[in-house]
Design a protein around this motif. Structure first.
Motif, PDB file in Angstrom:
ATOM      1  N   LYS A 119      -3.135   4.380  -2.019  1.00 36.89           N
ATOM      2  CA  LYS A 119      -4.330   4.667  -1.214  1.00 36.89           C
ATOM      3  C   LYS A 119      -4.552   6.157  -1.041  1.00 36.89           C
ATOM      4  O   LYS A 119      -5.671   6.649  -1.144  1.00 36.89           O
ATOM      5  CB  LYS A 119      -4.194   3.995   0.153  1.00 36.89           C
ATOM      6  CG  LYS A 119      -5.470   4.030   0.979  1.00 36.89           C
ATOM      7  CD  LYS A 119      -5.331   3.145   2.207  1.00 36.89           C
ATOM      8  CE  LYS A 119      -6.667   3.030   2.947  1.00 36.89           C
ATOM      9  NZ  LYS A 119      -6.565   2.133   4.119  1.00 36.89           N
ATOM     10  N   HIS A 151       2.571  -0.861   4.436  1.00 43.28           N
ATOM     11  CA  HIS A 151       2.114   0.457   3.982  1.00 43.28           C
ATOM     12  C   HIS A 151       3.319   1.402   3.934  1.00 43.28           C
ATOM     13  O   HIS A 151       3.923   1.711   4.967  1.00 43.28           O
ATOM     14  CB  HIS A 151       1.057   0.997   4.951  1.00 43.28           C
ATOM     15  CG  HIS A 151       0.338   2.200   4.458  1.00 43.28           C
ATOM     16  ND1 HIS A 151      -0.955   2.507   4.832  1.00 43.28           N
ATOM     17  CD2 HIS A 151       0.710   3.205   3.615  1.00 43.28           C
ATOM     18  CE1 HIS A 151      -1.337   3.635   4.247  1.00 43.28           C
ATOM     19  NE2 HIS A 151      -0.328   4.080   3.522  1.00 43.28           N
ATOM     20  N   ILE A 170       0.873  -1.176   0.000  1.00 47.27           N
ATOM     21  CA  ILE A 170       0.000   0.000   0.000  1.00 47.27           C
ATOM     22  C   ILE A 170       0.905   1.220   0.000  1.00 47.27           C
ATOM     23  O   ILE A 170       1.914   1.266   0.711  1.00 47.27           O
ATOM     24  CB  ILE A 170      -0.913   0.030   1.243  1.00 47.27           C
ATOM     25  CG1 ILE A 170      -1.812  -1.218   1.281  1.00 47.27           C
ATOM     26  CG2 ILE A 170      -1.760   1.299   1.265  1.00 47.27           C
ATOM     27  CD1 ILE A 170      -2.550  -1.364   2.603  1.00 47.27           C
ATOM     28  N   SER A 174       1.169   5.537   0.304  1.00 55.28           N
ATOM     29  CA  SER A 174       0.723   6.917   0.475  1.00 55.28           C
ATOM     30  C   SER A 174       1.832   7.778  -0.098  1.00 55.28           C
ATOM     31  O   SER A 174       2.962   7.746   0.401  1.00 55.28           O
ATOM     32  CB  SER A 174       0.487   7.250   1.947  1.00 55.28           C
ATOM     33  OG  SER A 174      -0.664   6.589   2.430  1.00 55.28           O
TER      34      SER A 174
END
Length: 419
Positions: free
Chosen positions: A208, A251, A186, A188
């Motif tokens: 995301k 993430h 994931i 960011s």
């Protein structure tokens, strides 16, 4: 104890003399080490060659010489002699210069590599396939390809002057993880250059959150820390970390041009509060995120004590440092100089040389990935996003508000441009 050093004139003359003689590297090393021999009356304490071996049992790499150090000679003395060893071995040498490294682990080890670090390393599918688990290719050293494992060292600080490889490495990282872990990674992506560098990744289903200015960055980081705290609450009393919890997802929060989130860069009170909150949230990720499966990659081209949050630096146990403008910036990032001495762009060399710092510095040539290669590799993972979070799909006249304590900040396109 008397440890004498040759004057520059005598050293130059000696180097020329060494060059005239058809001496081997071993002969040259032994002759240069005589500078540090300790004389006690009629006795002379010399460096004793214990053994020599091919580096990693590979003749093509070079030779490692291992010496017993005379009593009363320190490693500090030897380190001061390093330039003389390097230049003495390479004197009169035509073509590629040999690289020389020294280290100490109870004995003096001098490694003489036959070939320098390459000027360019191409990124390709074969390089991706060499990565294991959560590894990303760092590039080539004197001994071949090296990789960084984000499960072993979760957070990374990346620094470097513009056009020397920093953003290319971040693209390498995103592409590699997308291809190797399409169902587990994931992202960011916070790009304080208006999302220009990361624009081609925005439509990946692995992405995301995205942010292109300080207000959006605060919102993204708030979401991330909220998710992190939720996971922490679920783990409490049950699991120590994501590995024990058998959670395969990771993430990655990637911040490019992180200095733009420094609260010390502006006098505007409202903006300063937003930036201070961004710093606090990033520090939370760096401090608590590792065991929870969150990885912070913080990149900047202007590393100063004033704009590099100390908790981020302290918790980023891996540093990848490209050429910097001066020794001050180098010491800010990795507590030693050296990044300012990396080569300038010239001829075949067009950037990408970096110092990879964990427990010790390692010189690497990072892989160069073209935009065409990126597009080819990530195309299967692109989707058409219909996400209300994506501000680009909002009507021009719409105004949103970010609540920050008692502060209610309007966010629209004109505000974003002013940040």
């Amino acid at each position: 104890m008397l440890i004498s050093f040759f004057s520059p004139f005598l050293l130059a003359a000696g180097a020329l003399w060494l060059g005239r003689r058809n001496w081997s590297d071993q002969d040259k090393i032994q002759k240069i080490l005589e500078v540090l021999e300790v004389r006690e009356g009629d006795k002379v304490r010399k460096f004793k060659l214990l053994r020599k071996d091919f580096i990693n049992d590979d003749k093509s790499l070079g030779v490692e010489y291992v010496y017993k150090i005379p009593l009363k000679v320190s490693m500090d003395d030897i380190e001061r002699l390093y330039p003389k060893l390097r230049d003495g071995i390479n004197v009169k040498r035509e073509g590629k210069q040999k690289h020389v490294e020294i280290e100490y682990d109870g004995a003096l080890k001098i490694k003489v590599y036959e070939n320098p670090v390459p000027d360019k390393v191409e990124y390709n599918r074969e390089l991706i396939q060499l990565c294991k688990k959560w590894q990303v290719p760092l590039g080539d050293t004197f001994e071949g390809s090296v990789f960084h494992d984000f499960d072993s060292i979760p957070h990374m600080l990346v620094a470097g002057t513009t056009r020397y490889g920093k953003t290319v490495y971040l693209k390498n990282l995103i592409t590699t993880l997308t291809v190797n872990h399409p169902e587990e990674v994931i992202f960011s992506l916070i790009d304080l250059k208006g999302m220009l560098a990361f624009a081609r990744f925005e439509n990946l289903r692995q992405v995301k959150y995205t942010a292109s200015n300080a207000y959006e960055a605060m919102e993204v980081l708030t979401h991330v820390v909220t998710e992190m705290n939720t996971r922490m609450s679920k783990f409490r009393g049950r699991y120590e970390d994501v590995k024990e919890a058998n959670i395969s997802q990771r993430h990655f929060i990637i911040v490019d041009e992180g200095a733009q989130l420094s609260s010390k860069q502006t006098k505007d009170k409202n903006l300063r509060k937003v930036l201070a909150e961004c710093e606090r949230l990033m520090e939370e990720v760096a401090r608590l995120g590792a065991g929870l499966g969150f990885r912070l990659i913080y990149a900047t081209q202007y590393p100063l004590r004033e704009n590099l949050p100390p908790n981020i630096k302290m918790n980023c146990d891996a540093k990848l440092v490209f050429r910097l403008q001066n020794d001050i910036a180098s010491r800010v990032v990795m507590n030693q100089d050296g990044a300012e001495k990396l080569p300038r762009k010239k001829g075949a060399y067009q950037g990408g040389r970096a110092i990879y710092m964990t427990d010790a510095p390692l010189l690497v040539q990072t892989p160069f990935i073209t935009n065409e290669t990126i597009e080819e590799l990530i195309e299967p993972y692109k989707v058409v996003k219909n996400d209300e979070y994506n501000r680009k799909k909002q009507p021009e006249e719409r105004t949103d508000f970010v609540e920050f304590g008692n502060l209610r900040i309007p966010v629209n396109k004109s505000d974003a441009k002013n940040t």
